[in-house]
Design a protein around this motif. Structure first.
Motif, PDB file in Angstrom:
ATOM      1  N   ARG A 113      -8.339  -2.115   1.595  1.00  0.00           N
ATOM      2  CA  ARG A 113      -8.286  -1.085   0.552  1.00  0.00           C
ATOM      3  C   ARG A 113      -9.149   0.083   1.024  1.00  0.00           C
ATOM      4  NH1 ARG A 113      -4.475  -2.496  -3.304  1.00  0.00           N
ATOM      5  NH2 ARG A 113      -4.659  -0.247  -3.508  1.00  0.00           N
ATOM      6  N   ALA A 114      -8.603   1.293   0.950  1.00  0.00           N
ATOM      7  CA  ALA A 114      -9.385   2.471   1.346  1.00  0.00           C
ATOM      8  C   ALA A 114      -9.934   3.137   0.090  1.00  0.00           C
ATOM      9  CB  ALA A 114      -8.490   3.443   2.104  1.00  0.00           C
ATOM     10  N   CYS A 118      -0.098   6.709   2.669  1.00  0.00           N
ATOM     11  CA  CYS A 118      -1.333   7.114   3.350  1.00  0.00           C
ATOM     12  C   CYS A 118      -2.320   5.962   3.455  1.00  0.00           C
ATOM     13  CB  CYS A 118      -1.974   8.305   2.628  1.00  0.00           C
ATOM     14  SG  CYS A 118      -1.073   9.826   2.932  1.00  0.00           S
ATOM     15  N   GLU A 119      -2.399   5.131   2.411  1.00  0.00           N
ATOM     16  CA  GLU A 119      -3.343   4.009   2.466  1.00  0.00           C
ATOM     17  C   GLU A 119      -2.887   3.002   3.531  1.00  0.00           C
ATOM     18  OE1 GLU A 119      -4.077   1.892  -1.202  1.00  0.00           O
ATOM     19  OE2 GLU A 119      -6.100   1.389  -0.540  1.00  0.00           O
ATOM     20  N   LEU A 124       0.828  -1.215   0.000  1.00  0.00           N
ATOM     21  CA  LEU A 124       0.000   0.000   0.000  1.00  0.00           C
ATOM     22  C   LEU A 124       0.862   1.264   0.000  1.00  0.00           C
ATOM     23  CD1 LEU A 124      -2.673  -1.056   2.677  1.00  0.00           C
ATOM     24  CD2 LEU A 124      -2.780  -1.323   0.195  1.00  0.00           C
ATOM     25  N   VAL A 162      -7.998   8.515   0.551  1.00  0.00           N
ATOM     26  CA  VAL A 162      -6.530   8.471   0.524  1.00  0.00           C
ATOM     27  C   VAL A 162      -5.999   9.813   0.020  1.00  0.00           C
ATOM     28  CG1 VAL A 162      -4.504   7.313  -0.439  1.00  0.00           C
ATOM     29  CG2 VAL A 162      -6.532   5.974   0.151  1.00  0.00           C
ATOM     30  N   GLU A 203     -10.300   5.684  -2.664  1.00  0.00           N
ATOM     31  CA  GLU A 203      -9.241   6.558  -3.234  1.00  0.00           C
ATOM     32  C   GLU A 203      -9.405   8.018  -2.828  1.00  0.00           C
ATOM     33  OE1 GLU A 203      -8.978   6.503  -7.474  1.00  0.00           O
ATOM     34  OE2 GLU A 203      -8.520   4.359  -7.500  1.00  0.00           O
TER      35      GLU A 203
END
Ligand code: CMC
Length: 439
Positions: free
Chosen positions: A223-224, A207-208, A204, A229, A226
């Protein structure tokens, strides 16, 4: 060097003529970049008395260093890192690229960038004993206190970091610190919630990965969104440096003793912990909640104007114009709320801003929204409790602190920080033994 001369104005090299009315002598002090050297004042003296000094609590008008990192023009609302406007960096860069820019002084080439991101990514893990150390905190420990202590503790894991004269060694510690701050920050957050600490994920982005360590539960791959992020990248870029503020001054002052960089950065975190520095966005949220609805805004503004309270998130020691970071954060609010759902407090904030920007009280005093006016709203939307807000400031500011520390270490003009004082206590008392004093 100051020079005692006749009072003839010089046009070539700018000088300041100072007439000491105690002695009738006139001194010509060289002016450089709009400053005089405080040491030159020491030559202005009467007989054997100490020379003249400057009394400046809070350093409100004292330059402590030369710096080519961050430029602020508070009257025009300008903020630049290494000459690049903050707006352009927030729009087109990443936090790690900005960190590289601050530390190295120039934007990276593709090869440099990839190497830098790789180095940071592969130093995000911390020694298991650091984890055990953090687990030892009380269940309700403030995350900022945990971060402060853990960064200080890192100096014991890397004793070679004391060799600050070696550029390769310095680079290693810089990489480690930027890499490990999100890990320590996220773990201090998980600790208070009684949740297991999440290890970094090298797949990742910076930031993610941070969001993953904060919020991952049982899912295999985190998964964040987008947009979240990107919002975090922007917030990190905006907080990366702000020239000689309280925490940066703490880093420089402690660093001037030539201590290892972990201890110097821990000093910066300690300074940021204080409510006058890192804590105003939390106060903004409390204020918005207390106002409660748009129709209460005019009454609240009347209360501020009559001196009952302050409009938190407004005004700044340096910015006498719109804080450029506030404009960018306000825009980021829309992106975040599109994902998290609208925060009704935003409406109150916008109404407050509109009224304040037109009101004579605020106009006359040049009070504009600062970086904290909207940032708390975003942090809350991202599910952060208020205690985490300062940690979210400390993580990105690490790049700025380290850039300033590096500049300090390389600056041959710098000395150990040692301000003067004006002594106001007693003198030459004779000690009286306890038996006599207590009878
Ligand atoms: N609301 C109402 N009046 C204010 C405010 C405010 N937020 N800020 C300043 N004033 C008034 C103050 O009452 C004074 O009025 P008067 O001349 O009639 O006495 C005048 O404006 C000048 O104020 P000051 O306190 O001398 O200004 P300062 O430069 O010392 O203070 C400040 C700057 C940021 C501490 C102050 O504006 C403040 O308390 N703001 C609210 C808290 C806040 O938002 N802090 C975050 C700052 S940004 C953080 C960062 O960059 O890291």
């Amino acid at each position: 060097m100051s020079d005692e001369r006749a009072n003839t104005p010089s046009t070539d090299d700018p000088t300041l003529s100072v007439c000491d009315n105690r002695t009738g002598r006139t001194y010509e002090l060289p002016l450089t970049d709009g400053t005089i050297r405080a040491a030159d004042l020491a030559k202005i003296k009467v007989a054997d008395e100490p020379g003249l000094a400057v009394y400046d609590p809070g350093f409100v008008n004292t330059a402590s260093c030369r710096s080519s990192i961050t430029y602020i023009d508070g009257d025009r609302g300008i903020l630049e890192y290494r000459g690049y406007p903050i707006e352009q960096l927030a729009e087109g860069s990443t936090y790690l690229e900005v960190a590289y820019l601050l530390i190295h002084g120039a934007l990276p080439t593709q090869t440099e960038y990839e190497k830098w991101v790789h180095e940071i990514t592969y130093h995000t893990f911390v020694h298991e004993n650091v984890k055990a150390f953090m687990e030892g905190f009380r269940y309700d420990a403030h995350p900022m206190g945990m971060l402060l202590a853990s960064v200080g503790a890192l100096s014991t894991f890397y004793p070679e970091s004391r060799t600050i004269s070696d550029p390769a060694n310095r680079h290693m510690q810089i990489v480690r610190m930027i890499a490990k701050m999100p890990t320590l920050g996220a773990w201090s957050f998980r600790h208070a919630q009684g949740k297991p600490y999440v290890y970094p994920d090298n797949e990742l982005s910076y930031c993610e990965n941070f969001l993953g360590m904060l919020f991952k539960m049982s899912e295999h791959n985190f998964r964040a969104d987008e947009r979240l992020v990107k919002a975090l990248e922007v917030l990190f870029i905006l907080h990366a440096d702000h020239e000689q503020n309280c925490s940066t001054n703490a880093v420089r002052s402690v660093g001037s003793s030539q201590v290892d960089p972990y201890s110097a950065i821990a000093a910066g975190i300690a300074a940021l912990y204080g409510p006058l520095h890192g804590g105003a966005n939390e106060a903004v949220l409390k204020m918005l909640r207390r106002i409660g609805s748009i129709d209460k805004v005019p009454d609240f503004i009347d209360g501020v104007k009559s001196g009952k309270e302050r409009l938190m998130g407004f005004g700044h020691r340096v910015y006498k114009n719109y804080d450029p970071r506030a404009t960018i954060i306000k825009k980021a609010c829309d992106d975040v709320f599109a994902v998290t759902g609208f925060n009704p407090l935003l409406k109150i904030a916008v109404e407050l801003e509109q009224i304040a920007l037109e009101d004579e009280y605020f106009v006359q005093r040049k009070l504009y929204p600062n970086v904290d006016f909207y940032s708390g709203l975003i942090y809350e939307a991202l599910s952060f409790p208020p205690e985490m807000f300062t940690v979210l400031f400390a993580i990105p500011r690490t790049a700025g602190w380290l850039a300033q520390w590096l500049e300090l270490v390389d600056d041959t003009e710098q000395k150990i920080a040692r301000p003067k004082q004006i002594y106001t206590g007693d003198r030459t008392l004779d000690f009286v033994p306890r038996q006599q004093r207590w009878t």
